[in-house]
Design an enzyme around this catalytic site. Structure first.
Site, short mmCIF file in Angstrom:
data_model
loop_
_atom_site.label_atom_id
_atom_site.label_comp_id
_atom_site.label_asym_id
_atom_site.label_seq_id
_atom_site.Cartn_x
_atom_site.Cartn_y
_atom_site.Cartn_z
N LYS A 198 6.75 -20.24 12.69
CA LYS A 198 6.84 -19.55 11.39
C LYS A 198 8.30 -19.19 11.16
O LYS A 198 9.07 -19.07 12.12
CB LYS A 198 5.99 -18.27 11.43
CG LYS A 198 5.61 -17.75 10.07
CD LYS A 198 4.38 -18.42 9.48
CE LYS A 198 4.15 -17.98 8.04
NZ LYS A 198 2.88 -18.49 7.49
N ASP A 217 4.96 -20.07 2.14
CA ASP A 217 4.19 -18.85 2.42
C ASP A 217 4.58 -17.89 1.29
O ASP A 217 5.01 -18.35 0.22
CB ASP A 217 4.55 -18.28 3.81
CG ASP A 217 3.62 -17.15 4.24
OD1 ASP A 217 2.47 -17.44 4.64
OD2 ASP A 217 4.01 -15.97 4.17
P1 NDP Z 1 2.54 -15.71 -2.89
O1 NDP Z 1 3.97 -15.34 -2.76
O2 NDP Z 1 2.17 -16.86 -3.74
O3 NDP Z 1 1.70 -14.45 -3.40
C1 NDP Z 1 1.67 -13.27 -2.67
C2 NDP Z 1 0.85 -12.26 -3.44
O4 NDP Z 1 0.67 -11.09 -2.65
C3 NDP Z 1 1.56 -11.79 -4.71
O5 NDP Z 1 0.60 -11.43 -5.67
C4 NDP Z 1 2.33 -10.57 -4.22
O6 NDP Z 1 2.67 -9.64 -5.23
C5 NDP Z 1 1.35 -9.97 -3.25
N1 NDP Z 1 2.08 -9.22 -2.23
C6 NDP Z 1 3.04 -9.67 -1.40
N2 NDP Z 1 3.51 -8.68 -0.63
C7 NDP Z 1 2.81 -7.59 -0.99
C8 NDP Z 1 2.82 -6.24 -0.55
N3 NDP Z 1 3.66 -5.82 0.42
N4 NDP Z 1 1.95 -5.37 -1.13
C9 NDP Z 1 1.11 -5.77 -2.13
N5 NDP Z 1 1.06 -7.04 -2.59
C10 NDP Z 1 1.89 -7.93 -2.02
O7 NDP Z 1 2.02 -15.91 -1.39
P2 NDP Z 1 0.71 -16.67 -0.89
O8 NDP Z 1 -0.38 -16.52 -1.88
O9 NDP Z 1 1.12 -18.00 -0.45
O10 NDP Z 1 0.36 -15.84 0.43
C11 NDP Z 1 -0.53 -14.72 0.42
C12 NDP Z 1 -1.03 -14.47 1.83
O11 NDP Z 1 -1.73 -15.64 2.30
C13 NDP Z 1 0.04 -14.18 2.87
O12 NDP Z 1 -0.47 -13.30 3.84
C14 NDP Z 1 0.27 -15.55 3.51
O13 NDP Z 1 0.80 -15.44 4.81
C15 NDP Z 1 -1.16 -16.06 3.55
N6 NDP Z 1 -1.31 -17.50 3.67
C16 NDP Z 1 -0.73 -18.36 2.77
C17 NDP Z 1 -0.91 -19.70 2.91
C18 NDP Z 1 -0.38 -20.69 1.89
O14 NDP Z 1 -0.73 -21.87 2.00
N7 NDP Z 1 0.39 -20.28 0.92
C19 NDP Z 1 -1.66 -20.27 4.05
C20 NDP Z 1 -2.31 -19.29 4.87
C21 NDP Z 1 -2.10 -17.97 4.69
P3 NDP Z 1 4.19 -9.57 -5.76
O15 NDP Z 1 4.37 -10.80 -6.59
O16 NDP Z 1 4.24 -8.31 -6.54
O17 NDP Z 1 5.06 -9.54 -4.54
#
Ligand code: NDP
Length: 443
Positions: free
Chosen positions: A125, A165
């Site tokens: 990662k 991510d």
């Molecule tokens: P994105 O950046 O596309 O979206 C993240 C979302 O989570 C946004 O809505 C963001 O809001 C919110 N968010 C992030 N940090 C915080 C926080 N500290 N408190 C509240 N809301 C928060 O990321 P992904 O959708 O790709 O990833 C989301 C999760 O899924 C993560 O845990 C990631 O590790 C996991 N994941 C992702 C994969 C992928 O293929 N993308 C695969 C497997 C797991 P804001 O825009 O306001 O920051």
């Protein structure tokens, strides 16, 4: 023979400032206690000691010039955790909260997750404390180019294959891929999540969210029910959340919440995803803008979705976003299934509370493995210079997710803990990696 308590003390001493990493390790150790009690020989040859120490951790300076001509400096990371079963594989996260503890916890979990997919991928990662929010495309490009100018030394299509991510989507992958290609003068599948015009896989964008719902559907079917008619609360509004909402809706559920780091929207009529995609994927706006088109919805500033009554909760934002109080509220309101789209979104006390109250709980390392599984399929397509159809990739994704569910279910039952999918996931993920490590000697 490994003494798990003593070993955890050693891991704590070695990583005193890494709370998220220790949280992830402790959860795995809790599950592996079952192995120590019944089949301790599976823990021999120091295999767990070795799995808790990354193969290497790389940290580097990322200087870049902003639109005002000022030099900015961020920190870059890549933790190559374990390559026993395949090249290191795992996403890059760009978010101001990124530090070595977060990258290590994500890398550690990735080892088990990738093992569960059945594809030949090790775990790693990386990321940076760079915040893409509010930056121009030019700033993001210059940052990505600088980041890759250092990272390229350590990665390669058979060495380490990063992906996206939080904060890293198609735009960032494109800029990093372009820089890698320019420096190495080589077109290769060194990153996944690429655009469709240059080696990306169909369904990769949707894969984590869709995969989460395929896993959840398998669990629900196993319990004689389905998404049909169920109310679903989802957190986040990024890549995972949007496509989880899309698939849950297609499967008959009604998704009533989404959120971002500022607050939560609640739409009792069911979330209109076209509006959300326009806000998040096109305009890069805030979730509260949903109300401009949907005044019947409610916006809860600074709040998470977990106070809204639902049958199924899918946390899809970030680590530790569902705590004990949230779990109590969910249970009080009748939730019966919590499957994680994010990595480690549920705190340990919340997990224990949910399970003690009969809630079916699935850990992210199993239920969100669809993203990396599809990345593995992208690597296969790149290696054979082919593009598969969306139908083919989606069918393979579904098969993999159903397989992961069955593996977690059967392993949990085999070790005497039926329906404890967290135990099933940790043990099944561990056994494959441990076997490969032992076969390869003490390296
Ligand atoms: P994105 O950046 O596309 O979206 C993240 C979302 O989570 C946004 O809505 C963001 O809001 C919110 N968010 C992030 N940090 C915080 C926080 N500290 N408190 C509240 N809301 C928060 O990321 P992904 O959708 O790709 O990833 C989301 C999760 O899924 C993560 O845990 C990631 O590790 C996991 N994941 C992702 C994969 C992928 O293929 N993308 C695969 C497997 C797991 P804001 O825009 O306001 O920051």
């Amino acid at each position: 023979m490994a003494d798990l308590k003593a070993l955890f003390e050693t891991v704590k001493k070695r990583n005193p400032n890494d709370p998220e990493f220790l949280q992830a390790v402790e959860e795995v150790f809790e599950s592996l206690q079952v192995i120590q009690d019944h089949k301790p020989e599976l823990l021999d040859q120091g295999v767990l000691e070795r799995m808790c120490e990354p193969d290497r951790q790389i940290m580097f300076r990322v200087p870049w010039v902003d639109d005002n001509g000022n030099v900015q400096v961020n920190r870059g990371y890549r933790v190559q955790f374990n390559n026993a079963i395949g090249p290191y594989k795992g996403g890059l996260r760009f978010h101001p909260s990124v530090n070595i503890s977060i990258i290590k916890f994500l890398g550690f979990e990735q080892v088990f997750k990738n093992s569960l997919t059945t594809l030949p991928m090790g775990g790693g990662k990386g990321g940076s404390d760079f915040d893409p929010k509010g930056k121009s495309d030019g700033e993001v490009m210059r940052f990505c180019q600088s980041f890759m100018t250092e990272l390229y030394k350590y990665i390669g299509p058979n060495t380490d294959v990063p992906a996206g991510d939080i904060g890293v989507g198609a735009r960032e992958i494109g800029y990093m891929f372009g820089q890698y290609k320019k420096i190495t003068n080589e077109w290769s599948g060194v990153l996944t999540g690429k655009g469709l015009s240059y080696g990306g896989s169909l369904v990769r964008t949707e894969a984590t969210g869709y995969g989460l719902c395929y896993f959840t559907q398998a669990l629900l079917e196993n319990k004689g029910t389905s998404f049909e008619g169920k109310t679903v609360c989802i957190s986040g509004s990024g890549n995972v959340a949007i496509y989880a909402a899309q698939k849950a809706t297609q499967l008959g559920g009604k998704v009533v919440t989404l959120s971002d780091s500022n607050g939560t929207i609640y739409d009792p009529n069911g979330i209109d995803l076209d509006t959300v995609k326009d806000i998040k994927e096109v305009r890069r706006g805030r979730i509260k803008e949903y109300l401009e088109k949907h005044p019947q919805a409610t916006y809860m500033e600074g709040e998470r979705p977990w106070s809204i009554p639902c049958d199924i909760a899918l946390p899809c934002a970030t680590q530790n976003e569902l705590n004990l109080d949230n779990a109590k509220e969910l249970v009080k309101n009748g939730v019966f299934c919590v499957c994680e789209g994010a990595n480690m979104p549920t705190t340990p006390d919340a997990i224990h509370y949910l399970m003690a109250n009969g809630v079916y709980y699935a850990p992210g390392k199993a239920s969100n493995a669809g993203g990396v599984a599809c990345s593995g399929l992208e690597m296969s397509q790149n290696a054979e210079h082919l593009s598969w159809t969306a139908e083919k990739v989606d069918a393979m994704l579904k098969e993999i997710m159903v397989g992961i569910f069955q593996n977690c279910r059967d392993t949990a039952a085999e070790f005497g803990h039926p329906d404890e999918y967290v135990i099933g996931a940790n043990i099944a993920g561990f056994l494959k990696v441990a076997e490969a490590m032992k076969a390869q000697g003490c390296v």
